[in-house]
Design a protein around this motif. Structure first.
Motif, PDB file in Angstrom:
ATOM      1  N   ASN A  30       0.821  -1.223   0.000  1.00  0.00           N
ATOM      2  CA  ASN A  30       0.000   0.000   0.000  1.00  0.00           C
ATOM      3  C   ASN A  30       0.853   1.270   0.000  1.00  0.00           C
ATOM      4  O   ASN A  30       0.428   2.295  -0.529  1.00  0.00           O
ATOM      5  N   PHE A  31       2.047   1.197   0.580  1.00  0.00           N
ATOM      6  CA  PHE A  31       2.922   2.377   0.555  1.00  0.00           C
ATOM      7  C   PHE A  31       3.259   2.762  -0.886  1.00  0.00           C
ATOM      8  O   PHE A  31       3.360   3.939  -1.227  1.00  0.00           O
ATOM      9  N   PHE A  32       3.435   1.729  -1.722  1.00  0.00           N
ATOM     10  CA  PHE A  32       3.813   1.984  -3.120  1.00  0.00           C
ATOM     11  C   PHE A  32       2.586   2.167  -4.023  1.00  0.00           C
ATOM     12  O   PHE A  32       2.734   2.523  -5.184  1.00  0.00           O
ATOM     13  N   ASP A  33       1.392   1.908  -3.493  1.00  0.00           N
ATOM     14  CA  ASP A  33       0.181   1.955  -4.318  1.00  0.00           C
ATOM     15  C   ASP A  33      -0.484   3.328  -4.205  1.00  0.00           C
ATOM     16  O   ASP A  33      -1.599   3.461  -3.695  1.00  0.00           O
ATOM     17  N   ILE A  34       0.219   4.329  -4.727  1.00  0.00           N
ATOM     18  CA  ILE A  34      -0.296   5.702  -4.628  1.00  0.00           C
ATOM     19  C   ILE A  34      -1.590   5.838  -5.427  1.00  0.00           C
ATOM     20  O   ILE A  34      -2.475   6.598  -5.062  1.00  0.00           O
ATOM     21  N   ALA A  35      -1.703   5.042  -6.505  1.00  0.00           N
ATOM     22  CA  ALA A  35      -2.892   5.100  -7.352  1.00  0.00           C
ATOM     23  C   ALA A  35      -4.077   4.346  -6.741  1.00  0.00           C
ATOM     24  O   ALA A  35      -5.190   4.424  -7.246  1.00  0.00           O
ATOM     25  N   GLY A  36      -3.847   3.619  -5.649  1.00  0.00           N
ATOM     26  CA  GLY A  36      -4.919   2.816  -5.045  1.00  0.00           C
ATOM     27  C   GLY A  36      -5.076   3.109  -3.569  1.00  0.00           C
ATOM     28  O   GLY A  36      -5.241   4.259  -3.170  1.00  0.00           O
ATOM     29  N   SER A  37      -4.958   2.048  -2.730  1.00  0.00           N
ATOM     30  CA  SER A  37      -5.170   2.193  -1.281  1.00  0.00           C
ATOM     31  C   SER A  37      -3.892   2.655  -0.595  1.00  0.00           C
ATOM     32  O   SER A  37      -3.280   1.928   0.186  1.00  0.00           O
ATOM     33  N   LEU A  90      15.854  -5.600  -9.972  1.00  0.00           N
ATOM     34  CA  LEU A  90      15.240  -6.911  -9.720  1.00  0.00           C
ATOM     35  C   LEU A  90      14.677  -6.978  -8.302  1.00  0.00           C
ATOM     36  O   LEU A  90      13.570  -7.466  -8.078  1.00  0.00           O
ATOM     37  N   PHE A  91      15.468  -6.491  -7.350  1.00  0.00           N
ATOM     38  CA  PHE A  91      14.997  -6.500  -5.962  1.00  0.00           C
ATOM     39  C   PHE A  91      13.674  -5.729  -5.854  1.00  0.00           C
ATOM     40  O   PHE A  91      12.723  -6.192  -5.219  1.00  0.00           O
ATOM     41  N   GLY A  92      13.602  -4.565  -6.509  1.00  0.00           N
ATOM     42  CA  GLY A  92      12.376  -3.769  -6.470  1.00  0.00           C
ATOM     43  C   GLY A  92      11.186  -4.523  -7.050  1.00  0.00           C
ATOM     44  O   GLY A  92      10.085  -4.497  -6.494  1.00  0.00           O
ATOM     45  N   ILE A  93      11.424  -5.237  -8.167  1.00  0.00           N
ATOM     46  CA  ILE A  93      10.352  -6.014  -8.797  1.00  0.00           C
ATOM     47  C   ILE A  93       9.853  -7.106  -7.843  1.00  0.00           C
ATOM     48  O   ILE A  93       8.653  -7.264  -7.613  1.00  0.00           O
ATOM     49  N   GLY A  94      10.804  -7.823  -7.233  1.00  0.00           N
ATOM     50  CA  GLY A  94      10.439  -8.898  -6.298  1.00  0.00           C
ATOM     51  C   GLY A  94       9.712  -8.367  -5.069  1.00  0.00           C
ATOM     52  O   GLY A  94       8.742  -8.967  -4.592  1.00  0.00           O
ATOM     53  N   TRP A  95      10.191  -7.236  -4.560  1.00  0.00           N
ATOM     54  CA  TRP A  95       9.578  -6.621  -3.377  1.00  0.00           C
ATOM     55  C   TRP A  95       8.138  -6.204  -3.691  1.00  0.00           C
ATOM     56  O   TRP A  95       7.225  -6.385  -2.881  1.00  0.00           O
ATOM     57  N   GLY A  96       7.930  -5.675  -4.906  1.00  0.00           N
ATOM     58  CA  GLY A  96       6.594  -5.257  -5.313  1.00  0.00           C
ATOM     59  C   GLY A  96       5.650  -6.435  -5.502  1.00  0.00           C
ATOM     60  O   GLY A  96       4.449  -6.324  -5.266  1.00  0.00           O
ATOM     61  N   ILE A  97       6.192  -7.588  -5.925  1.00  0.00           N
ATOM     62  CA  ILE A  97       5.359  -8.779  -6.130  1.00  0.00           C
ATOM     63  C   ILE A  97       4.983  -9.419  -4.791  1.00  0.00           C
ATOM     64  O   ILE A  97       3.826  -9.721  -4.536  1.00  0.00           O
TER      65      ILE A  97
ATOM     66  N   ILE B 120      22.718   5.290  -2.631  1.00  0.00           N
ATOM     67  CA  ILE B 120      21.703   6.266  -3.052  1.00  0.00           C
ATOM     68  C   ILE B 120      21.126   5.841  -4.403  1.00  0.00           C
ATOM     69  O   ILE B 120      19.908   5.831  -4.597  1.00  0.00           O
ATOM     70  N   VAL B 121      21.997   5.421  -5.324  1.00  0.00           N
ATOM     71  CA  VAL B 121      21.534   4.934  -6.631  1.00  0.00           C
ATOM     72  C   VAL B 121      20.694   3.672  -6.454  1.00  0.00           C
ATOM     73  O   VAL B 121      19.591   3.560  -7.002  1.00  0.00           O
ATOM     74  N   ALA B 122      21.202   2.719  -5.662  1.00  0.00           N
ATOM     75  CA  ALA B 122      20.482   1.447  -5.459  1.00  0.00           C
ATOM     76  C   ALA B 122      19.096   1.710  -4.876  1.00  0.00           C
ATOM     77  O   ALA B 122      18.102   1.149  -5.342  1.00  0.00           O
ATOM     78  N   THR B 123      19.017   2.581  -3.876  1.00  0.00           N
ATOM     79  CA  THR B 123      17.732   2.856  -3.215  1.00  0.00           C
ATOM     80  C   THR B 123      16.754   3.516  -4.183  1.00  0.00           C
ATOM     81  O   THR B 123      15.583   3.125  -4.251  1.00  0.00           O
ATOM     82  N   ALA B 124      17.239   4.492  -4.946  1.00  0.00           N
ATOM     83  CA  ALA B 124      16.364   5.157  -5.921  1.00  0.00           C
ATOM     84  C   ALA B 124      15.848   4.143  -6.931  1.00  0.00           C
ATOM     85  O   ALA B 124      14.652   4.145  -7.282  1.00  0.00           O
ATOM     86  N   VAL B 125      16.734   3.248  -7.399  1.00  0.00           N
ATOM     87  CA  VAL B 125      16.337   2.252  -8.411  1.00  0.00           C
ATOM     88  C   VAL B 125      15.326   1.268  -7.844  1.00  0.00           C
ATOM     89  O   VAL B 125      14.281   1.017  -8.445  1.00  0.00           O
ATOM     90  N   THR B 130       9.907  -0.942  -7.417  1.00  0.00           N
ATOM     91  CA  THR B 130       8.834  -1.475  -6.575  1.00  0.00           C
ATOM     92  C   THR B 130       7.536  -0.745  -6.901  1.00  0.00           C
ATOM     93  O   THR B 130       6.482  -1.359  -7.075  1.00  0.00           O
ATOM     94  N   PHE B 131       7.626   0.578  -7.005  1.00  0.00           N
ATOM     95  CA  PHE B 131       6.453   1.394  -7.344  1.00  0.00           C
ATOM     96  C   PHE B 131       5.848   0.944  -8.682  1.00  0.00           C
ATOM     97  O   PHE B 131       4.638   0.697  -8.784  1.00  0.00           O
ATOM     98  N   LEU B 132       6.707   0.787  -9.705  1.00  0.00           N
ATOM     99  CA  LEU B 132       6.226   0.379 -11.035  1.00  0.00           C
ATOM    100  C   LEU B 132       5.600  -1.013 -10.985  1.00  0.00           C
ATOM    101  O   LEU B 132       4.559  -1.260 -11.603  1.00  0.00           O
ATOM    102  N   THR B 133       6.241  -1.922 -10.243  1.00  0.00           N
ATOM    103  CA  THR B 133       5.741  -3.300 -10.157  1.00  0.00           C
ATOM    104  C   THR B 133       4.368  -3.337  -9.492  1.00  0.00           C
ATOM    105  O   THR B 133       3.456  -4.024  -9.967  1.00  0.00           O
TER     106      THR B 133
END
Lengths: 140, 143
Positions: A30-37, A90-97, B120-125, B130-133
Motif C-alpha cells: 500500500n505504501f507503493f500503491d499511490i494510485a490505489g489504497s 530486480l529486488f524492487g520487482i520482487g519486493w513489489g510482487i 543512493i543509486v540502489a535505493t532510488a532504483v 517497486t512502485f512500477l511493479t
C-alpha cells in the motif's frame, strides 16, 4: 556479555521492524500503491531510521575502532555498474510482487507465519541461485 | 486491502531500526544489512563472523516475541498476494539483493546514512521499480 549485546542489537532491530509495519506485506504494498489504497506510513520508518543512523554514525565513526573488533569494516566501493543497478531493479520487482524485503521478513520468522516461511525459503533459493550465476560468470 | 495509517508506530519502529544500525556499528563496525547477515549465516567466511551474525539473526527473530509481551498480541501480518507470487517474488528478491549487494536495510538505511553514492543509486532504483511493479500488478494485471 559480548554475545548478549549482539543478540540485543538484533532484538532492537526485530522489534523496530515489526512495530514499523515493514513485516506486513499489505502495508508495504500500500505504501507503493499511490494510485490505489495508499498508506504513507513507511515513509516514517525510512525517515526515522535514516536520521537516527546518520546522526549515530557521525559519533561512532569518530572512534578509532568498534568495541568488539580491531577496525571498522564498511563498504568502500564507489562503483556504480550494471550489476548494482540491475540487481536493485530486480529486488524492487520482487519486493513489489511479494511485499516482503529481507529485513522485513527475517524478524517476522518469529511469528511462524506460513507466508513468511515460504518467502524466506524462496529468498534463500534466490540467493544461492545468484551466487551460482556469479561464480559461473567469474570463471568465464 | 486497506491498511491503517500508523505514523507513530512506524516512526518509533524506524527509530529502533536506526538505533540497531548504530549499535552494530559501535559494537562490530559493520553496516546492518539484512541481506549480508542472512548470506553470512548461510555461507560463513570465518567462524567468528558466523557467530556474531547468527546472534544478530537470533535477536531479530525474537522481535515478534518481545512485541507480543509488550503489546499483548503478535504483530499483524496481512498477505494480499497469492502463494505463487510469494515464491516468485522471494526468488527474484534473493537474486536482486545478491547482485545489487544489499536491500532496504543495507542500502536504504545504512548506505543512505553514510551518503554512499552506490546506496543512493540502489535505493532510488529499487524504490522506483517497486512502485512500477505494484502499479502493474494491481492496476494493469489486476492481481
Amino acid at each position: 556479555m559480548k554475545h548478549v549485546l549482539t543478540f540485543l542489537t538484533g532484538l532492537v532491530f526485530g522489534l523496530g521492524i515489526v512495530m514499523s509495519g515493514m513485516s506486513n506485506p499489505a502495508k508495504v504494498i500500500n505504501f507503493f500503491d499511490i494510485a490505489g489504497s495508499w498508506d504513507p506510513s513507511l515513509a516514517f520508518v525510512m525517515g526515522g531510521a535514516v536520521v537516527v543512523t546518520f546522526i549515530g554514525y557521525r559519533f561512532v565513526l569518530k572512534r578509532p575502532a568498534p568495541m568488539m573488533d580491531t577496525a571498522f569494516n564498511v563498504p568502500s566501493s564507489r562503483l556504480i555498474d550494471r550489476r548494482l543497478v540491475g540487481g536493485s531493479a530486480l529486488f524492487g520487482i520482487g519486493w513489489g510482487i511479494a511485499g516482503f524485503c529481507p529485513g522485513g521478513a527475517l524478524p517476522a520468522l518469529g511469528t511462524l507465519n506460513p507466508d513468511v516461511l515460504i518467502f524466506v525459503a524462496s529468498l534463500v533459493t534466490g540467493i544461492f541461485a545468484a551466487k551460482t550465476m556469479m561464480n559461473k560468470t567469474a570463471t568465464i | 486491502m486497506v491498511t491503517e495509517f500508523t505514523p507513530w508506530a512506524s516512526l518509533i519502529g524506524g527509530i529502533l531500526i536506526g538505533l540497531a544500525a548504530v549499535l552494530l556499528m559501535l559494537l562490530r563496525g559493520r553496516v546492518f544489512g539484512a541481506t549480508g547477515i542472512l548470506a553470512g549465516v548461510l555461507s560463513p567466511s570465518g567462524s567468528s563472523d558466523w557467530t556474531w551474525r547468527a546472534q544478530l539473526l537470533a535477536g531479530m527473530v525474537t522481535g515478534p516475541l518481545l512485541y507480543s509481551l509488550l503489546f499483548g498480541q503478535m504483530p499483524v501480518i496481512q498477505v494480499p498476494v497469492s502463494t505463487p507470487m510469494m515464491v516468485i517474488g522471494g526468488v527474484i528478491v534473493g537474486i536482486g539483493v545478491t547482485f545489487g549487494s544489499g536491500c532496504t536495510s543495507g542500502h536504504g538505511v545504512c548506505g543512505m546514512a553514510r551518503l554512499s553514492p552506490r546506496s543512493i543509486v540502489a535505493t532510488a532504483v529499487f524504490m522506483l521499480f517497486t512502485f512500477l511493479t505494484v502499479y502493474v500488478v494491481r492496476h494493469v494485471l489486476g492481481l
